[in-house]
Design a protein around this motif. Structure first.
Motif, PDB file in Angstrom:
ATOM      1  N   LEU A   1       7.335  59.568 -10.077  1.00  0.00           N
ATOM      2  CA  LEU A   1       7.437  59.413  -8.670  1.00  0.00           C
ATOM      3  C   LEU A   1       9.026  59.742  -8.393  1.00  0.00           C
ATOM      4  N   GLN A   2      10.074  59.185  -9.276  1.00  0.00           N
ATOM      5  CA  GLN A   2      11.305  59.417  -9.061  1.00  0.00           C
ATOM      6  C   GLN A   2      11.708  60.956  -9.177  1.00  0.00           C
ATOM      7  N   LEU A   3      11.172  61.418 -10.426  1.00  0.00           N
ATOM      8  CA  LEU A   3      11.466  62.845 -10.598  1.00  0.00           C
ATOM      9  C   LEU A   3      10.685  63.892  -9.480  1.00  0.00           C
ATOM     10  N   SER A   4       9.748  63.366  -8.677  1.00  0.00           N
ATOM     11  CA  SER A   4       8.928  64.294  -7.634  1.00  0.00           C
ATOM     12  C   SER A   4       9.731  64.140  -6.601  1.00  0.00           C
ATOM     13  N   SER A   5      10.828  63.061  -6.304  1.00  0.00           N
ATOM     14  CA  SER A   5      11.342  62.699  -4.953  1.00  0.00           C
ATOM     15  C   SER A   5      12.174  63.725  -4.543  1.00  0.00           C
ATOM     16  N   PRO A   6      11.942  64.175  -3.069  1.00  0.00           N
ATOM     17  CA  PRO A   6      12.960  65.148  -2.624  1.00  0.00           C
ATOM     18  C   PRO A   6      14.452  64.634  -2.439  1.00  0.00           C
ATOM     19  N   SER A   7      14.704  63.406  -2.874  1.00  0.00           N
ATOM     20  CA  SER A   7      16.002  62.831  -3.020  1.00  0.00           C
ATOM     21  C   SER A   7      16.748  63.022  -4.136  1.00  0.00           C
ATOM     22  N   LEU A   8      16.191  63.726  -5.099  1.00  0.00           N
ATOM     23  CA  LEU A   8      16.610  63.734  -6.415  1.00  0.00           C
ATOM     24  C   LEU A   8      18.043  64.565  -6.299  1.00  0.00           C
ATOM     25  N   PRO A   9      19.254  64.442  -6.953  1.00  0.00           N
ATOM     26  CA  PRO A   9      20.377  64.951  -6.615  1.00  0.00           C
ATOM     27  C   PRO A   9      20.680  66.219  -7.255  1.00  0.00           C
ATOM     28  N   VAL A  10      19.814  67.176  -6.965  1.00  0.00           N
ATOM     29  CA  VAL A  10      20.097  68.661  -7.652  1.00  0.00           C
ATOM     30  C   VAL A  10      20.110  69.602  -6.527  1.00  0.00           C
ATOM     31  N   GLY A  11      19.947  69.264  -5.369  1.00  0.00           N
ATOM     32  CA  GLY A  11      20.478  70.228  -4.246  1.00  0.00           C
ATOM     33  C   GLY A  11      19.430  71.287  -3.815  1.00  0.00           C
ATOM     34  N   ALA A  12      18.058  70.856  -4.344  1.00  0.00           N
ATOM     35  CA  ALA A  12      16.959  71.502  -3.975  1.00  0.00           C
ATOM     36  C   ALA A  12      16.668  72.055  -2.443  1.00  0.00           C
ATOM     37  N   PHE A  13      17.179  70.968  -1.805  1.00  0.00           N
ATOM     38  CA  PHE A  13      17.049  71.169  -0.159  1.00  0.00           C
ATOM     39  C   PHE A  13      17.839  72.484   0.532  1.00  0.00           C
ATOM     40  N   SER A  14      18.708  72.878  -0.324  1.00  0.00           N
ATOM     41  CA  SER A  14      19.473  73.963   0.381  1.00  0.00           C
ATOM     42  C   SER A  14      19.116  75.433  -0.029  1.00  0.00           C
ATOM     43  N   TYR A  15      17.758  75.229  -0.679  1.00  0.00           N
ATOM     44  CA  TYR A  15      17.085  76.843  -1.138  1.00  0.00           C
ATOM     45  C   TYR A  15      15.914  76.951  -0.388  1.00  0.00           C
ATOM     46  N   SER A  16      15.642  78.064   0.044  1.00  0.00           N
ATOM     47  CA  SER A  16      14.509  78.483   0.613  1.00  0.00           C
ATOM     48  C   SER A  16      13.862  79.424  -0.415  1.00  0.00           C
ATOM     49  N   GLN A  17      14.287  79.978  -1.419  1.00  0.00           N
ATOM     50  CA  GLN A  17      13.638  80.865  -2.417  1.00  0.00           C
ATOM     51  C   GLN A  17      13.023  82.309  -1.886  1.00  0.00           C
ATOM     52  N   GLY A  18      13.615  82.712  -0.700  1.00  0.00           N
ATOM     53  CA  GLY A  18      13.114  83.932  -0.042  1.00  0.00           C
ATOM     54  C   GLY A  18      12.296  83.808   1.257  1.00  0.00           C
TER      55      GLY A  18
END
Length: 224
Positions: free
Chosen positions: A14-31
């Motif tokens: 659950l931690q690994l799939s959390s949107p709060s994981l601090p990797v910056g995924a929220f800043s990308y839309s991938q096209g």
């Protein structure tokens, strides 16, 4: 594996799939942002079609089976093989933005793992997020099938959250989209396990062109 970590693998998952994981995924839309500007995505139905096809044809045909190969190599401590697959991942990024995204998310994930005393093995320079995620599952005794599903779900959720801002969609519509993708996520994970090395492919011209167009898009909310 980290036998001293008493955390239940489900909680780690659950931690690994959390949107709060601090990797910056929220800043990308991938096209996706480019697809919205071009009119390819304009409502909940077209957003689900775009995200679902990217899941199956882009992530499912390459990143998903790559994750399994990285997880297997890291589990068996075959560092050279894992490093080779890590480098192959960077070689498949079709645009400057996708390559920059892969490098930034990998760097952030590696720093996050360092902070948890679970550093990636030496030789991952630069590290990719897919390698870091697969390694976290090894360290936390998460089964490969479950770990891959978490990876795919996190990808789909990030796309859904981008669609909320870009289309835009309401929260309820976004959650319906994500619910409708669950069966496809499971199918993609199962298919990935059956793919041979020669079957791996990132052949998705529409996705690559959307990413390239985004690099020169006049107004942007996302970095890819």
């Amino acid at each position: 594996m980290n036998s001293s970590d008493p955390v239940d693998p489900l909680l780690a998952l659950l931690q690994l799939s959390s949107p709060s994981l601090p990797v910056g995924a929220f800043s990308y839309s991938q096209g996706l942002e480019s697809a919205v500007e071009g009119g390819l995505v304009s409502d909940a139905s077209s957003a689900q079609r775009w995200i679902g096809e990217c899941l199956e044809l882009v992530v499912g045909r390459y990143e998903a089976p790559l994750w399994l190969r990285l997880n297997a190599a890291l589990s068996s401590r075959n560092w050279p093989l894992a490093q080779r697959w890590n480098q192959d991942y960077f070689a498949t990024r079709e645009s400057a933005e996708l390559l920059a995204e892969a490098r930034q998310m990998g760097y952030s994930a590696a720093r996050w793992l360092d902070s948890l005393d679970q550093p990636l093995p030496p030789g991952f320079d630069p590290p990719s997020f897919v390698a870091a995620h697969a390694w976290a599952c090894v360290c936390w005794d998460i089964q490969a099938a479950a770990g891959l599903r978490a990876y795919l779900f996190a990808w789909a959720e990030n796309q859904m959250m981008a669609a909320l801002k870009l289309v835009p969609l309401g929260q309820a519509a976004g959650q319906r989209l994500l619910q409708n993708l669950r069966a496809r996520i499971a199918a993609v994970a199962d298919q990935a396990a059956d793919l041979e090395d020669a079957d791996l492919s990132t052949q998705a011209p529409g996705f690559a062109l959307a990413s390239c167009h985004h690099e020169i898009q006049y107004s942007r909310l996302f970095r890819s």
